[in-house]
Design an enzyme around this catalytic site. Structure first.
Site, mmCIF file in Angstrom:
data_model
loop_
_atom_site.group_PDB
_atom_site.id
_atom_site.type_symbol
_atom_site.label_atom_id
_atom_site.label_comp_id
_atom_site.label_asym_id
_atom_site.label_seq_id
_atom_site.Cartn_x
_atom_site.Cartn_y
_atom_site.Cartn_z
ATOM 1 N N GLU A 60 10.367 3.076 6.650
ATOM 2 C CA GLU A 60 10.186 1.625 6.777
ATOM 3 C C GLU A 60 10.986 1.118 7.982
ATOM 4 O OE1 GLU A 60 8.495 -1.054 5.378
ATOM 5 O OE2 GLU A 60 9.716 -2.272 6.728
ATOM 6 N N HIS A 74 4.603 -11.971 -31.850
ATOM 7 C CA HIS A 74 5.608 -10.918 -32.014
ATOM 8 C C HIS A 74 4.957 -9.672 -32.616
ATOM 9 C CE1 HIS A 74 9.434 -9.023 -32.934
ATOM 10 N NE2 HIS A 74 8.939 -8.729 -34.124
ATOM 11 N N ILE A 113 0.845 -1.210 0.000
ATOM 12 C CA ILE A 113 0.000 0.000 0.000
ATOM 13 C C ILE A 113 0.875 1.254 0.000
ATOM 14 C CG2 ILE A 113 -1.695 1.348 1.326
ATOM 15 C CD1 ILE A 113 -2.969 -1.242 2.212
ATOM 16 N N ARG A 129 -2.311 -5.299 7.738
ATOM 17 C CA ARG A 129 -3.731 -5.359 8.056
ATOM 18 C C ARG A 129 -3.976 -6.444 9.098
ATOM 19 N NH1 ARG A 129 -6.916 -2.455 4.897
ATOM 20 N NH2 ARG A 129 -8.725 -3.834 5.020
#
Ligand code: FAD
Ligand code: NAD
Length: 474
Positions: A212, A453, A193, A281
């Site tokens: 982070e 292709h 997210i 979550r």
């Protein structure tokens, strides 16, 4: 007891609505209850769960708009197209996104009518058991069901001391509904997210800093993909800082101020207009009254299930984000079909080894199967075929030759063990690898299949050839 059903599904997200439709298709009298807080204009609960209302679909709509905006501003010129400096009308972008949500959530109601699924508006809560029927309270009434499928999904994990108001400090819900492009956007968590929403608002002009906690980037992805992704996202202007420990977060007159310790332990402060908290979550079992009937949860609050989504209670099943495994809509839907078919006495099946993962950044990231670091850890002998998009005519024509396809095959049997893609349309390209792996294909099988292709899929073909060290165009 007022109503009786063969199957009652609790929750109308991808796990729940698909389980209900499949159960009804198989001839069972089926109901689905939903207590969605994102009520539609008629005041009815909206189906589709997190995915359709505040997840997959709205995020992909905003990713598309912001991608076009970035293309218009940065790559049109090089193709000889002059449109001037593009402007973004954020309310209009959000309105378009809301329109797609309305259309799709309404569509599920249509599917319920078509398949004769009864929609019950209200929160489902276990009451007990009477004879062979589970009793479940839905809103003000109690209904009986021989089989219950719990599909109550998940909600954003919040951090202690960081209240989410979905205005200044947002989780996924607010992040999809900002009313203007923030000048400075802070994001806590460089997961899926954080990267997708960070990309949306960066493309539209925000200065985005992502904090982070872990020292590494995208630890679930193949190590080469994670390395390439970090390089590209940094070049695009996402400032991702690792090893951060978040301290006090204060909402100020101007926005939000975040104190944190950086990877060296030095105290830092980041001021931003908006903050997105995207740190994972948690399963949603609020008000389900699981304890009253002895429905077993694990230490992370997920409903405990076996490989067939059976809980510890007879006739009670659970699917999707509320159980173990990746929190992905397509995984929830697979489990849903499996459970409905098992209830109907069929051989329901779900292959967790071939569930694909996709991150809808630009370039997109997609993979299926095992990563190189997992194979090393498990002591599996493997061969690698890795081909960049750089030499692919279609990718060059599209102006998007970033990334590569990496295929991992067993050194002894040549069976494909994993395919990892970073590049344009990786989300679509990965399906070929999923099909191949479902059929137990060897890399040689893909190498001998004719690919159109010029297409991006030729890079998948070349990667298969490269496993045997015989690529033709690289
Ligand atoms: P949910 O979708 O959470 O649905 C559960 C439903 O149950 C909800 O509607 C809830 O209101 C209802 N409910 C809960 N408790 C009760 C109760 N007691 N009674 C009645 N109703 C109840 N996945 C992907 O595969 N691809 C993506 O691109 C993707 N993008 C995402 C983007 C974001 C921003 C987010 C947040 C998630 C994304 N996901 C994506 C994950 C995906 O949304 C979930 O994996 C998926 O929605 C799970 O489905 P579910 O049915 O298990 O749960
Ligand atoms: P995530 O698990 O993908 O990433 C969370 C990140 O936050 C991790 O990198 C974690 O290390 C970090 N983190 C945790 N605590 C932290 C802290 N205190 N400080 C700083 N960083 C911290 O979770 P998410 O991005 O919130 O997404 C939730 C789930 O939703 C995903 O796991 C995925 O299953 C689903 N999803 C899927 C898609 C998709 O399929 N394209 C898109 C969005 C969401």
């Amino acid at each position: 007891m007022s109503k009786e059903f063969d199957v009652l599904v609790i929750g109308g997200g991808p796990g729940g609505y698909v389980a209900a439709i499949r159960a009804a298709q198989l001839g069972m009298k089926t109901a689905c209850c939903e207590s969605n807080p994102y009520a539609d204009p008629k005041g009815e609960p909206r189906l589709g769960g997190t995915c359709l209302n505040v997840g997959c679909i709205p995020s992909k709509a905003l990713l598309h708009t912001s991608h076009l905006f970035e293309e218009a501003g940065h790559s049109f010129e090089s193709q000889g197209i002059s449109v001037g400096k593009p402007k973004i009308d954020v309310p209009k972008m959000i309105e378009r996104k809301n329109g797609i949500v309305e259309q799709l959530t309404g569509g599920i109601k249509g599917l319920f009518r078509k398949n004769k699924v009864t929609l019950l508006a209200g929160h489902g809560s276990f009451v007990g058991r009477a004879g062979d029927l589970w009793q479940v309270k839905v809103g003000d009434e109690t209904v009986g069901a021989r089989q219950v499928i719990v599909a109550t999904g998940s909600k954003a994990r919040h951090l202690p001391g960081i209240p989410v108001d979905n205005s200044i400090v947002c989780d996924n819900v607010g992040a999809l509904d900002l009313n203007a492009v923030p000048k400075k956007l802070a994001v806590i968590g460089a997961g899926v997210i954080g990267l997708e929403m960070g990309s949306v608002w960066r493309r539209l002009g925000a200065e985005v800093t992502v904090l982070e906690a872990l020292p590494d980037f995208l630890s679930l992805a193949d190590v080469d993909v994670a390395k390439e992704a970090l390089k590209v996202f940094t070049r695009q202007g996402l400032d991702i800082q690792f090893g951060c420990r978040i301290g006090e977060v204060r909402v100020t007159k101007k926005g939000v101020s975040i104190a944190y310790a950086d990877r060296n332990g030095a105290e830092q402060k980041l001021d931003a207009d908006r903050l997105i908290v995207s740190v994972g979550r948690v399963p949603n079992t609020d008000g389900l009254n699981a304890e009253a009937v002895g429905l077993q949860l694990n230490e992370r609050g997920m409903i405990e299930v076996d490989g067939h989504c059976r809980t510890n209670l007879p006739g009670v099943w659970a699917v999707g984000d509320v159980v173990r495994g990746p929190m992905l809509a397509h995984k929830a839907m697979e489990e849903a079909v499996m459970v409905a078919e098992l209830i109907a006495g069929q051989a329901g099946h779900c292959n967790f080894d071939t569930v694909p993962w996709v991150i809808y950044t630009s370039p997109e990231i997609a993979w299926v199967g095992r990563t190189e670091q997992q194979l090393k850890r498990d002591g599996v002998a493997y061969r690698v075929g890795k081909i960049p998009f750089l030499a692919n005519g279609r990718a060059l024509g599209m102006g998007d030759p970033t990334g590569f396809v990496k295929m991992l095959a067993c050194a002894n049997t040549d069976r494909i063990l994993g395919v990892h893609i970073i590049g344009a349309n990786a989300s679509e390209l990965i399906s070929e690898a999923v099909v191949a792996m479902e059929f137990g294909a060897a890399s040689e099988d893909l190498a001998r299949i004719c690919h159109a292709h010029p297409t991006l899929s030729e890079v998948v073909h070349e990667a298969a050839l490269a496993v045997d060290k015989r690529p033709l165009h690289f």
